[in-house]
Design a protein around this motif. Structure first.
Motif, PDB file in Angstrom:
ATOM      1  N   ILE A   1       2.711   6.085  -3.026  1.00  0.00           N
ATOM      2  CA  ILE A   1       3.775   6.848  -3.681  1.00  0.00           C
ATOM      3  C   ILE A   1       3.374   7.192  -5.114  1.00  0.00           C
ATOM      4  O   ILE A   1       3.628   8.294  -5.602  1.00  0.00           O
ATOM      5  CB  ILE A   1       5.097   6.059  -3.650  1.00  0.00           C
ATOM      6  N   VAL A   2       2.754   6.251  -5.818  1.00  0.00           N
ATOM      7  CA  VAL A   2       2.283   6.523  -7.178  1.00  0.00           C
ATOM      8  C   VAL A   2       1.327   7.711  -7.175  1.00  0.00           C
ATOM      9  O   VAL A   2       1.478   8.661  -7.954  1.00  0.00           O
ATOM     10  CB  VAL A   2       1.601   5.278  -7.781  1.00  0.00           C
TER      11      VAL A   2
ATOM     12  N   ALA B   1      -6.013  12.476  -4.061  1.00  0.00           N
ATOM     13  CA  ALA B   1      -5.354  12.876  -2.818  1.00  0.00           C
ATOM     14  C   ALA B   1      -5.936  12.113  -1.629  1.00  0.00           C
ATOM     15  O   ALA B   1      -5.197  11.683  -0.732  1.00  0.00           O
ATOM     16  CB  ALA B   1      -5.502  14.379  -2.599  1.00  0.00           C
ATOM     17  N   ALA B   2      -7.261  11.930  -1.634  1.00  0.00           N
ATOM     18  CA  ALA B   2      -7.892  11.188  -0.540  1.00  0.00           C
ATOM     19  C   ALA B   2      -7.448   9.730  -0.535  1.00  0.00           C
ATOM     20  O   ALA B   2      -7.128   9.171   0.523  1.00  0.00           O
ATOM     21  CB  ALA B   2      -9.418  11.283  -0.663  1.00  0.00           C
ATOM     22  N   LEU B   3      -7.415   9.101  -1.718  1.00  0.00           N
ATOM     23  CA  LEU B   3      -6.974   7.707  -1.804  1.00  0.00           C
ATOM     24  C   LEU B   3      -5.512   7.581  -1.403  1.00  0.00           C
ATOM     25  O   LEU B   3      -5.118   6.614  -0.729  1.00  0.00           O
ATOM     26  CB  LEU B   3      -7.196   7.179  -3.217  1.00  0.00           C
ATOM     27  N   GLN B   4      -4.701   8.557  -1.804  1.00  0.00           N
ATOM     28  CA  GLN B   4      -3.287   8.520  -1.428  1.00  0.00           C
ATOM     29  C   GLN B   4      -3.125   8.587   0.087  1.00  0.00           C
ATOM     30  O   GLN B   4      -2.312   7.858   0.677  1.00  0.00           O
ATOM     31  CB  GLN B   4      -2.551   9.689  -2.079  1.00  0.00           C
ATOM     32  N   ASP B   5      -3.906   9.444   0.741  1.00  0.00           N
ATOM     33  CA  ASP B   5      -3.842   9.535   2.197  1.00  0.00           C
ATOM     34  C   ASP B   5      -4.240   8.213   2.849  1.00  0.00           C
ATOM     35  O   ASP B   5      -3.625   7.791   3.844  1.00  0.00           O
ATOM     36  CB  ASP B   5      -4.761  10.648   2.696  1.00  0.00           C
ATOM     37  N   ILE B   6      -5.247   7.567   2.301  1.00  0.00           N
ATOM     38  CA  ILE B   6      -5.701   6.287   2.869  1.00  0.00           C
ATOM     39  C   ILE B   6      -4.613   5.221   2.724  1.00  0.00           C
ATOM     40  O   ILE B   6      -4.299   4.498   3.680  1.00  0.00           O
ATOM     41  CB  ILE B   6      -7.000   5.837   2.186  1.00  0.00           C
ATOM     42  N   LEU B   7      -4.028   5.130   1.528  1.00  0.00           N
ATOM     43  CA  LEU B   7      -3.007   4.103   1.293  1.00  0.00           C
ATOM     44  C   LEU B   7      -1.764   4.353   2.140  1.00  0.00           C
ATOM     45  O   LEU B   7      -1.244   3.436   2.790  1.00  0.00           O
ATOM     46  CB  LEU B   7      -2.639   4.071  -0.193  1.00  0.00           C
TER      47      LEU B   7
ATOM     48  N   LEU C   1       0.832  -1.204   0.000  1.00  0.00           N
ATOM     49  CA  LEU C   1       0.000   0.000   0.000  1.00  0.00           C
ATOM     50  C   LEU C   1       0.866   1.252   0.000  1.00  0.00           C
ATOM     51  O   LEU C   1       0.465   2.282  -0.554  1.00  0.00           O
ATOM     52  CB  LEU C   1      -0.940   0.003   1.207  1.00  0.00           C
ATOM     53  N   MET C   2       2.048   1.152   0.601  1.00  0.00           N
ATOM     54  CA  MET C   2       2.993   2.270   0.534  1.00  0.00           C
ATOM     55  C   MET C   2       3.329   2.604  -0.916  1.00  0.00           C
ATOM     56  O   MET C   2       3.373   3.767  -1.318  1.00  0.00           O
ATOM     57  CB  MET C   2       4.265   1.912   1.304  1.00  0.00           C
TER      58      MET C   2
END
Length: 350
Positions: free
Chosen positions: A88-89, A296-302, A83-84
């Motif tokens: 990053i993607v 941005a929201a999905l990135q924060d979750i991952l 998930l990290m």
């Protein structure tokens, strides 16, 4: 059987061993919900920092320590690694090349110099405190570029074990959190204007969320330049990782491939190429604000789930016995990068 192969062994009735991952992933999801709730109630506390703190608490409280070390461990390890990479993607969607170029060439050269000097200086400090080369490399990467995301990227390209990323992530989170409380107190003693303070925060603080939390204390003028300077540092993740990958490819011994032939490690992992692709996509201006917000929201979750997974592997008792030198090295590195960032900020915002 190795841990990675056990992780991929199919479980009863669930293809691909998902039954081994679900407890840990569900735990990370609950933790992230708590982190976002606390951040909503206390905005000055970044959700990513809270994710690490909750992970450390979960690992060291008697009621939850057995769970995170036992049944939830496979899923938490999966989050900390895979998930990290997904986070990053998506981090690339926050970086616009046009915004970066808008700083001007002098500012770009100064930021690159801060990253280079911070990387080299932090690595040297870590080695002087007799930290292992792997730990020194990860600490230098995280402190000089973008915190835990950079640590994850470097660990992947250098094929560093997941367990070896735990201490560097804890150190970069600790010092980034320290910055939130300490650096705003220095605005008046140092007589810093809002643009200079913002540039200093962007050039010195590790994680994007920590930059926002620190810079917003001086208003929107400070926050705007802080984010652009910080994202310029984030953009340097790709070339730094590419250089590390090239060095790894030149020095590493080939490993066996699937077909039995020798296989060299990739120069740049696919997820770093994905990061670059997302930067290019953001820079086109084609994506509407709604898509960028969702990314941005999905990135924060991952990233939050990944950081909770990493934090849940930190044992305070072990850290106190083995992390004393690492903590001193981290604090000296934080001071070095803060001084380098301040010097650059005074020139950028002059």
């Amino acid at each position: 059987m190795s841990a990675s192969r056990r992780l991929l062994t199919p479980g009863p009735g669930v293809p691909g061993g998902a039954d081994r991952l679900l407890p840990g992933l569900a735990t990370a999801a609950v933790a992230m919900a708590c982190a976002f709730l606390i951040h909503w109630l206390v905005p000055v506390l970044p959700a990513m920092t809270l994710a690490v703190v909750l992970g450390v608490l979960a690992a060291n409280l008697p009621a939850t320590g057995v769970w995170t070390a036992g049944r939830a461990r496979p899923g938490l390890d999966f989050a900390g690694k895979h998930l990290m990479r997904g986070g990053i993607v998506l981090l690339g969607l926050k970086v616009s090349v046009m915004d970066v170029l808008g700083l001007g060439w002098l500012a770009l050269l100064l930021i690159a110099a801060v990253v280079a000097a911070g990387f080299g200086g932090t690595y040297l400090i870590s080695r002087l405190f007799r930290l292992p080369p792997v730990t020194s490399l990860l600490v230098a990467t995280g402190f000089s570029i973008c915190g835990a995301s950079a640590i994850g990227a470097m660990a992947a390209v250098r094929r560093i074990r997941h367990v070896d990323t735990v201490l560097p992530v804890a150190l970069v989170t600790l010092c980034g959190t320290l910055a939130i409380g300490v650096m705003p107190l220095l605005v008046h003693p140092l007589q810093l204007s809002a643009p200079v303070f913002g540039a200093w925060i962007g050039a010195s603080v590790h994680d994007v969320g920590q930059v926002v939390a620190t810079a917003q204390t001086a208003g929107t003028a400070a926050l705007g330049i802080a984010v652009v300077v910080k994202l310029t540092r984030v953009l340097l993740l790709a070339p730094v990782v590419a250089i590390a990958g090239a060095h790894q490819r030149l020095t590493a011994k080939p490993g066996p491939g699937v077909d039995g032939k020798a296989k060299l490690p990739p120069v740049v992992p696919l997820f770093v190429l994905g990061f670059v692709a997302m930067v290019g996509l953001r820079s086109t201006g084609w994506l509407p604000a709604g898509w960028l917000g969702a990314g941005a929201a999905l990135q924060d979750i991952l990233l939050g789930a990944a950081l909770f997974g990493l934090g849940s592997a930190v044992r305070i008792r072990v850290l106190l016995h083995t992390g004393g030198r690492a903590l001193l090295a981290a604090l000296m590195s934080w001071l070095l990068i803060a001084l380098l960032g301040l010097a650059a900020a005074l020139l950028i915002a002059a």
